[in-house]
Each structure stands twice: as C-alpha cells, then as structure tokens.
Design a protein around this motif. Sequence first.
Motif, PDB file in Angstrom:
ATOM      1  N   ILE A 102       1.119  -0.583 -18.204  1.00 20.20           N
ATOM      2  CA  ILE A 102       1.467   0.704 -17.610  1.00 20.20           C
ATOM      3  C   ILE A 102       0.433   1.055 -16.556  1.00 20.20           C
ATOM      4  CG2 ILE A 102       1.976   3.121 -18.114  1.00 20.20           C
ATOM      5  CD1 ILE A 102       2.255   2.217 -21.099  1.00 20.20           C
ATOM      6  N   PRO A 103       0.842   1.307 -15.330  1.00 17.66           N
ATOM      7  CA  PRO A 103      -0.124   1.655 -14.279  1.00 17.66           C
ATOM      8  C   PRO A 103      -0.803   2.994 -14.547  1.00 17.66           C
ATOM      9  CG  PRO A 103       2.000   0.989 -13.354  1.00 17.66           C
ATOM     10  CD  PRO A 103       2.212   1.178 -14.816  1.00 17.66           C
ATOM     11  N   ALA A 104      -1.972   3.172 -13.998  1.00 18.61           N
ATOM     12  CA  ALA A 104      -2.728   4.411 -14.155  1.00 18.61           C
ATOM     13  C   ALA A 104      -1.901   5.606 -13.682  1.00 18.61           C
ATOM     14  CB  ALA A 104      -4.027   4.323 -13.368  1.00 18.61           C
ATOM     15  N   GLY A 105      -1.937   6.678 -14.497  1.00 13.97           N
ATOM     16  CA  GLY A 105      -1.245   7.910 -14.153  1.00 13.97           C
ATOM     17  C   GLY A 105       0.207   7.954 -14.566  1.00 13.97           C
ATOM     18  N   GLU A 106       0.761   6.823 -15.019  1.00 16.57           N
ATOM     19  CA  GLU A 106       2.173   6.786 -15.407  1.00 16.57           C
ATOM     20  C   GLU A 106       2.332   7.122 -16.888  1.00 16.57           C
ATOM     21  OE1 GLU A 106       4.527   6.622 -13.386  1.00 16.57           O
ATOM     22  OE2 GLU A 106       3.574   5.881 -11.571  1.00 16.57           O
ATOM     23  N   ILE A 107       3.577   7.469 -17.255  1.00 13.68           N
ATOM     24  CA  ILE A 107       3.871   7.953 -18.602  1.00 13.68           C
ATOM     25  C   ILE A 107       4.605   6.895 -19.411  1.00 13.68           C
ATOM     26  CG2 ILE A 107       5.230   9.642 -19.923  1.00 13.68           C
ATOM     27  CD1 ILE A 107       4.626  11.686 -17.761  1.00 13.68           C
ATOM     28  N   PHE A 108       4.161   6.721 -20.648  1.00 13.69           N
ATOM     29  CA  PHE A 108       4.864   5.884 -21.617  1.00 13.69           C
ATOM     30  C   PHE A 108       5.771   6.780 -22.449  1.00 13.69           C
ATOM     31  CE2 PHE A 108       5.215   4.681 -26.072  1.00 13.69           C
ATOM     32  CZ  PHE A 108       5.705   3.385 -26.001  1.00 13.69           C
TER      33      PHE A 108
END
Length: 583
Positions: free
Chosen positions: A95-101
């Motif tokens: 998951i890239p930085a700042g993105e939501i799981f």
Amino acid sequence: MSFAQSLRQQSKIPTLFGNLLFRAKASILQFRRGWQNWRGGQVKWPQGSQLDSAPTCASSQTALWVGASDGEWSLQAGKIHNLRRAIRAINGIEIPAGEIFSFWSQVGQPTVWRGFAVGRELREGCIIPTVGGGLCQLSNALYDAALQSGLEIVERYAHSQVIPGSLAEIDRDATVFWNYIDLKFRASGDLRIEARMDDRNLIVEFKTLSPQTAPTAAPSLPSPSAAPTPHNCLSCGVTSCFRSQVQNLSIQGRTGYLVDDYWPEFDRYIQAVRIDRDILYLPIDGRRFHKQNYRWNLTGFARTPQQWGFVLNRAYKSRRLARQGSARQRELMAQSRQLALNYGKTLTPETTHLVIAQSLLPWLWEAGYLGGRTFDVLLTTLPIEYLQVRLDLAAKFHPTSSTLGDFRAPADVATLEISALNCARKIITPHRDLAKLFPSKTELLDWELPTPLDLPKIDRDRTKPTIVLPCSSLGRKGIYELRSAIAGMDLKLIIVGSELEDPGFWDGYSIEYSQAYYPALQRASAIVLPAWVEHQPRRLLQAIGEGIPTIASEACGLQHLAGVDTISIGDIPALRAAILASI
C-alpha cells in the motif's frame, strides 16, 4: 427460575421475524455503503515485491482453535477455511504512503461461490453458523498490527461482546460485516502486509521502510460488555430458537491423501493408516481404467474425487513432449501445479490433516491451502534445492555433458518446497538417500520388491560377460563414471534405452541398445547404476528380486537391501572393483 425470569429469557431468544428485520436493515446499509464505495473509488491493492525485504514493524499472532472443545468444532473448522481463503487476498499486498486499506475492498464479499464456507459469527449474543463466519479473527489481527505500527485508524468497530481468548479482551479487536462494518486504516509510509497460518496460529505482519516513532493509541470507544460466554447454535440446547442446529459429531477432522503417480510403497502405507472417513484425491481410478501409473487402491475411503479433465489434458500434452530437455521439465512442473491447485479447491473445511505427494507440495504451500492444517509429505525426489546442488556438482566434474546443465527450476519454487518440507509434521519415504535429509522426522518404508519372474538365463555371447545399464545413457545416471570404470575390460554393456548424451560417447566400447528390459535382464551378469540422481529404482528392484548381482550408487537409496553392492556417488575405483567382482 421465577416466571418473570422465564419470560425475560424467552424474550431474548432470536426469532425468524427478528432475523428478517435484521436482514432488511443490513441490506439497506449494504446498498448505501456500496454506493459510497463506488463513488469514492475504493481500491483493492495488488501484491508486490518491492518491500519484501523491508523490516517488520508489527506482528500479531492469535491461536486458531480457541474454544474448539465447546461443541462448535465444525464452525471452528469453517472459520479456519474462511481465513485461509481471505488471506490469499491480503498476503503480500503493498500500500503506498497516504493510501487507505479497506478490509472488504481487499477481501470481497464472502459467498459460497467465491469459496467461503459456513463458520462462526457473533450476533445478538450468540455464535451462529454463517457463510464467511470467522473473518473477524483476521480483522482483529490487522487492527492490532495497525495500532502497533502507529497507523491512522480511519474506521473500526468493536465487538459487542468479548469472546474469551480473543483480542477483544484487551480492546484490540475490530469486527467486520459485509460491507458496511469495515476496518480501514491509512498507511503512513509504503506498507507491506503479510498474513499466513501455520497449524496452530494466524500470523499477520506489517513491513515498512518508514516506521512510526510512537504507536497510535486505540480510538476511545465503549468497552465491550462483560457478558457471559455466548451460546452457540450447535450446542446451546435452546431448541425453540429458529437457528438451533444439531452438530454432526461423526466427523471431527479427517485426512486427505493427495497423490499423483503410483508408488506401491505409499499405496501400502496409506491403506495401513487411513480410516473410513478419509478422502483420497487422485487423478483417476487407474485400476478400473487400466492406467498403471494411477493404480491406487480406492478401498475404504469416504470419497475418491478424481480429475478426469486434467488427466486428458496431461495425456495430450505429454505426447508432444521431448524425452529430455528443459521444455519437458517446465511442462511437467506446470502440470503438477495445476493438479495441486485442482485438489486445493476441493479440500473441505473438516479436512484438517493432509498427506501430500511431494510434486504437489510447493503449489499447495504457495496458494495457502496448507495453512491451519498439519501435513505429511510422501517424499519421492531430492528437494529441488538439493537436486540442483548435486547436478551442479556433477556438471563441474563433467563440463562437456549436454544434459547435466539442462534444466534448473526457478529459485522461488525451490524456496517454496524447502519451506513446506521444513514445516511438515512427517516425511515418508522408502528411499534411504532421501531419508538422510530429514533424519528426525522421517518414517522409513520398505521397498516393494516385484514378484520374481524366474527368467531363464540366456547367454548369447559366451565370449564376454554382460553388464546392463537399466536406463538411457544420461550424465545424471553415472555414465561418465561407468565409462571410466569399464575402460579396458573385455565385456559387453547393454543400455536399456537410448543414447541421449553426445554422439560417439561410447565409441570403442562393446555396446548394445535394447528397448526392452527383461530380455536384457536374462543376459545380465550384473546390473549397474552408478547414478548421481535416481529417485525410483524400479528396475534395480526387479533385478534384486531375480537374484541378479546389483551395483548401485547411494543415490539409488537401496543401501539396506541384501544383494546390492552400494558405492559412493562418483567413486570410479569402487565401481570398477564392484564390476570385476560381479563378473
């Protein structure tokens, strides 16, 4: 119990009307959340490899079989099956930085057609059977790891009641219900999630190159109620409840035997240990359809599912393969993978122990079908890692060979196989050379000696002794050592097969080729196989049964049998002495 208490208890019993009302409300909420997710562009993150070697910043481990003795075994087995299915959508995602799981965006709707089973769900104070039940153990572990990693928790709901032994006891749980009760958190830096199961535990790990300096505190939410241990619909005995069910106690775990090519030693072993509720997974019934390579004994199994489509496709493709070469080996590996995945898709939740043919092992391990199960391995070959080391050594001694460097499996396949072998409960084999690799957990079987044919001895060339190489002329079968050992000897060598090394390899030697083994056996003074690699020495076993002197390297795995002169791999002087002694 007073009349008032009885009325209060009756009022708490779930009703069919109440369930229909719950479903109606849930459907409205699911539609609304689905619309919001569609408009918001919810993301399902792919698996990656960039952070594979990043340090672990958080780890959560929880037991799989908590409460399995309280009358809900089948629901526990279903829960583990559902975890196994969901983990495949989560393990290895980045998951890239700042993105939501989002848990549900990643796992998807848990339905029967997507491979989910009936597991345990906590609802209205009861543990009820429901498709996809038990996924909260995974969401709990993800939430726990997110807190350890200091991630921003975007959405989380606590359970309404504490299950003993769960993370809810320390307020580190996160319940989920498709699709409007979700778990979401934001990655502060590039994040990798790994999830797996061994036979006892669920393990979730987060990896990142930019860990938080301090963990984030859990959101302040009302603590779960300290209610009594919840009832479950299989054992509570409240028959007036519409959910009440009678648990089938006749099947509390079964073994699945996953086999491919027939080995009589393994067939005998399986028949000795199997019980009536076990399942035999095999390509086809070889005894019924006269396919000798699949002639497993089907007696005494509850079911024997078969793979007819796979077998027909394998037969078609095999006819088009060369006898040797890398293309052949790649295709055989692809066929084993396909068979393993076919088997894996049909494994039932109550199949908690497996006995697996080695050729299927890497693919079952990679796909996660072994998680939450114990398993034994029917070891038939050197593990890829060891096999390639041995072939490389042989190629170093014989650099002109056209076959010793022919094929090497991908490194990731070798890693998958050795990882699974190390986690196996037991290794089963009759092969003494293979058994040495796992001395502490190997169960040795006896080789199955074929019935003697009492072949009449024929000596068609009375001027020379005759030795037989019971295979095609290949570097891995020790032909370089054999050529050196018999140099200057006045004898004839019969090769049962073809010349697959360089043309002219046997120039100057008295050589005869034969495509049939038994006529060659009738003329043999001795059978000789100084192989670097020999996994299934059936022709040597036939010679031993006929009382013919047999010379074999340790790689043949026959060291314990009478009538076998065993030599070290590559030992030319010992091979020459053994041949001279036999003729």
